[in-house]
Design a protein around this motif. Structure first.
Motif, PDB file in Angstrom:
ATOM      1  N   GLU A   1      16.323  -6.047  -2.744  1.00 45.54           N
ATOM      2  CA  GLU A   1      16.156  -7.488  -2.919  1.00 45.54           C
ATOM      3  C   GLU A   1      16.886  -8.264  -1.831  1.00 45.54           C
ATOM      4  N   ILE A   2      18.042  -7.758  -1.390  1.00 49.34           N
ATOM      5  CA  ILE A   2      18.770  -8.403  -0.288  1.00 49.34           C
ATOM      6  C   ILE A   2      17.909  -8.428   0.970  1.00 49.34           C
ATOM      7  N   LYS A   3      17.252  -7.302   1.244  1.00 44.15           N
ATOM      8  CA  LYS A   3      16.395  -7.235   2.417  1.00 44.15           C
ATOM      9  C   LYS A   3      15.230  -8.233   2.298  1.00 44.15           C
ATOM     10  N   HIS A   4      14.684  -8.350   1.101  1.00 43.71           N
ATOM     11  CA  HIS A   4      13.580  -9.287   0.882  1.00 43.71           C
ATOM     12  C   HIS A   4      14.039 -10.731   1.066  1.00 43.71           C
ATOM     13  N   VAL A   5      15.214 -11.062   0.550  1.00 43.65           N
ATOM     14  CA  VAL A   5      15.736 -12.418   0.688  1.00 43.65           C
ATOM     15  C   VAL A   5      16.030 -12.734   2.154  1.00 43.65           C
TER      16      VAL A   5
ATOM     17  N   ALA B   1       6.544   5.931   6.511  1.00 44.26           N
ATOM     18  CA  ALA B   1       7.681   5.887   5.587  1.00 44.26           C
ATOM     19  C   ALA B   1       7.304   5.208   4.280  1.00 44.26           C
ATOM     20  N   GLU B   2       6.473   4.184   4.341  1.00 44.73           N
ATOM     21  CA  GLU B   2       6.031   3.491   3.130  1.00 44.73           C
ATOM     22  C   GLU B   2       5.185   4.414   2.248  1.00 44.73           C
ATOM     23  N   HIS B   3       4.316   5.193   2.867  1.00 47.23           N
ATOM     24  CA  HIS B   3       3.498   6.138   2.096  1.00 47.23           C
ATOM     25  C   HIS B   3       4.366   7.200   1.439  1.00 47.23           C
ATOM     26  N   LYS B   4       5.370   7.698   2.177  1.00 51.67           N
ATOM     27  CA  LYS B   4       6.274   8.699   1.603  1.00 51.67           C
ATOM     28  C   LYS B   4       7.092   8.106   0.464  1.00 51.67           C
ATOM     29  N   TYR B   5       7.504   6.843   0.616  1.00 51.01           N
ATOM     30  CA  TYR B   5       8.289   6.199  -0.428  1.00 51.01           C
ATOM     31  C   TYR B   5       7.464   5.990  -1.688  1.00 51.01           C
ATOM     32  N   GLN B   6       6.232   5.533  -1.505  1.00 54.06           N
ATOM     33  CA  GLN B   6       5.370   5.337  -2.662  1.00 54.06           C
ATOM     34  C   GLN B   6       5.012   6.670  -3.323  1.00 54.06           C
ATOM     35  N   GLY B   7       4.961   7.743  -2.530  1.00 53.11           N
ATOM     36  CA  GLY B   7       4.655   9.067  -3.095  1.00 53.11           C
ATOM     37  C   GLY B   7       5.860   9.790  -3.646  1.00 53.11           C
ATOM     38  N   GLY B   8       7.025   9.165  -3.541  1.00 49.97           N
ATOM     39  CA  GLY B   8       8.223   9.782  -4.083  1.00 49.97           C
ATOM     40  C   GLY B   8       8.809  10.860  -3.198  1.00 49.97           C
ATOM     41  N   ILE B   9       8.371  10.975  -1.956  1.00 53.06           N
ATOM     42  CA  ILE B   9       8.885  12.011  -1.048  1.00 53.06           C
ATOM     43  C   ILE B   9      10.262  11.621  -0.522  1.00 53.06           C
ATOM     44  N   ILE B  10      10.483  10.349  -0.244  1.00 53.69           N
ATOM     45  CA  ILE B  10      11.784   9.878   0.224  1.00 53.69           C
ATOM     46  C   ILE B  10      12.294   8.830  -0.743  1.00 53.69           C
ATOM     47  N   GLY B  11      13.612   8.637  -0.710  1.00 53.11           N
ATOM     48  CA  GLY B  11      14.231   7.665  -1.595  1.00 53.11           C
ATOM     49  C   GLY B  11      14.274   6.273  -0.987  1.00 53.11           C
ATOM     50  N   LEU B  12      14.806   5.358  -1.756  1.00 49.68           N
ATOM     51  CA  LEU B  12      14.857   3.965  -1.313  1.00 49.68           C
ATOM     52  C   LEU B  12      15.789   3.796  -0.122  1.00 49.68           C
ATOM     53  N   ASP B  13      16.911   4.514  -0.115  1.00 47.19           N
ATOM     54  CA  ASP B  13      17.857   4.379   1.005  1.00 47.19           C
ATOM     55  C   ASP B  13      17.200   4.754   2.328  1.00 47.19           C
ATOM     56  N   GLU B  14      16.496   5.880   2.327  1.00 50.35           N
ATOM     57  CA  GLU B  14      15.837   6.303   3.553  1.00 50.35           C
ATOM     58  C   GLU B  14      14.715   5.334   3.927  1.00 50.35           C
ATOM     59  N   ARG B  15      14.043   4.809   2.940  1.00 45.69           N
ATOM     60  CA  ARG B  15      12.976   3.838   3.206  1.00 45.69           C
ATOM     61  C   ARG B  15      13.543   2.583   3.861  1.00 45.69           C
ATOM     62  N   LEU B  16      14.677   2.096   3.355  1.00 46.75           N
ATOM     63  CA  LEU B  16      15.283   0.902   3.935  1.00 46.75           C
ATOM     64  C   LEU B  16      15.831   1.186   5.337  1.00 46.75           C
ATOM     65  N   ASN B  17      16.314   2.400   5.566  1.00 52.30           N
ATOM     66  CA  ASN B  17      16.789   2.750   6.910  1.00 52.30           C
ATOM     67  C   ASN B  17      15.644   2.734   7.915  1.00 52.30           C
ATOM     68  N   LYS B  18      14.498   3.276   7.513  1.00 53.93           N
ATOM     69  CA  LYS B  18      13.329   3.245   8.388  1.00 53.93           C
ATOM     70  C   LYS B  18      12.873   1.801   8.635  1.00 53.93           C
TER      71      LYS B  18
ATOM     72  N   ASP C   1      14.841  -0.797   8.639  1.00 53.34           N
ATOM     73  CA  ASP C   1      15.797  -1.410   9.568  1.00 53.34           C
ATOM     74  C   ASP C   1      15.452  -1.075  11.027  1.00 53.34           C
ATOM     75  N   ASP C   2      14.964   0.137  11.245  1.00 53.36           N
ATOM     76  CA  ASP C   2      14.543   0.512  12.598  1.00 53.36           C
ATOM     77  C   ASP C   2      13.395  -0.390  13.080  1.00 53.36           C
TER      78      ASP C   2
END
Length: 278
Positions: A41-45, A225-242, A244-245
């Motif tokens: 939510e911080i990232k969204h804001v 990364a979004e597809h992996k996150y939605q598929g449960g392959i990676i967690g939220l932390d890794e998704r947010l790190n990607k 940030d890149d």
């Protein structure tokens, strides 16, 4: 540039909103902690804040432009950075400061000629045509006799203070020499400034090309990364790190776009031929 940043920020807001919605769903299912949801939510804001700031900046720019144009009519700029491109990046026109210095040289050349002319004798031709009336009565001019007179003369003026004139000529010659030296110095300085400007333009163009390529790659990586996150392959932390890149690549792209646009407009202004306008 503000419109281009708004386009990117709108995409960011859409992406962060998607991440946040999925994070809330996983939180309801007990798969994520509240702290992880707060990070999303911080990232969204932050993305919303960037978009709001860009929209506010755009409104301020339009108001400033209306003030400069002294109009209350609505203004809309439809151009994009890609629509402005220089056909030729070379600089052929003389710098305005060089043109001004050339005028200074011409002025001091005239002053030198004026000083030298003081040493020459001057010849003046004089002609006068007078008419006089003579009469025996003070107030009676009916019987007055007209006595026309014409006068021809030649006047030669020889200046005797030659020492003072020589000093004035020496001073004028010295001032003229200083202006010529200043002209050559100005030409050299402005030539090097033009060369630096062309190097700046070339560097900014290459950086923009590289950063655009990096941004395209980061956008593709973020989709994966979004597809992996939605598929449960990676967690939220890794998704947010990607993510940030991707944001870092966007910042680099916008900075290089700004540098390139400024270098382009500076080159465009230098290509204007001010001499023809005079």
């Amino acid at each position: 540039l503000t419109q281009e940043s708004m386009r990117i920020y709108e995409e960011n807001l859409s992406v962060s909103n998607s991440i946040l919605d999925l994070a809330k769903e996983k939180y309801q299912e007990g798969m994520l902690s509240e702290a992880e949801v707060n990070q999303a939510e911080i990232k969204h804001v932050q993305n919303k804040r960037n978009l709001d700031a860009a929209q506010n900046n755009l409104q301020q720019l339009y108001l400033q432009l209306q003030s400069q144009l002294n109009t209350s009519q609505a203004i809309q700029i439809l151009d994009e950075p890609a629509s402005f491109a220089l056909g030729d990046m070379t600089i052929q026109s003389q710098h305005p400061e060089v043109l001004l210095q050339e005028l200074e040289v011409q002025k001091y050349e005239s002053l030198l000629k004026q000083s030298k002319s003081l040493s020459y004798p001057s010849l003046s031709l004089i002609y006068q045509n007078n008419r006089t009336w003579a009469t025996n009565e003070f107030m009676d001019i009916s019987s007055a006799n007209a006595l026309p007179q014409q006068y021809f003369g030649v006047q030669v003026n020889l200046l005797s203070n030659r020492f003072t004139n020589k000093q004035k000529i020496k001073k004028s010659e010295w001032e003229l020499q200083m202006q010529r030296v200043q002209l050559e110095n100005t030409k050299l300085v402005k030539q090097k400034e033009d060369e630096l400007l062309q190097l700046e333009l070339q560097k900014a163009s290459q950086q923009l090309t590289d950063n655009q390529y990096i941004l395209n790659l980061q956008e593709k990586n973020d989709v994966h990364a979004e597809h992996k996150y939605q598929g449960g392959i990676i967690g939220l932390d890794e998704r947010l790190n990607k993510y940030d890149d991707l944001l870092a690549a966007q910042d680099m792209y916008l900075q290089s776009l700004a540098s390139y646009s400024i270098a382009q407009y500076k080159t465009y202004i230098r290509q204007l031929n001010f001499q023809t306008k005079w």
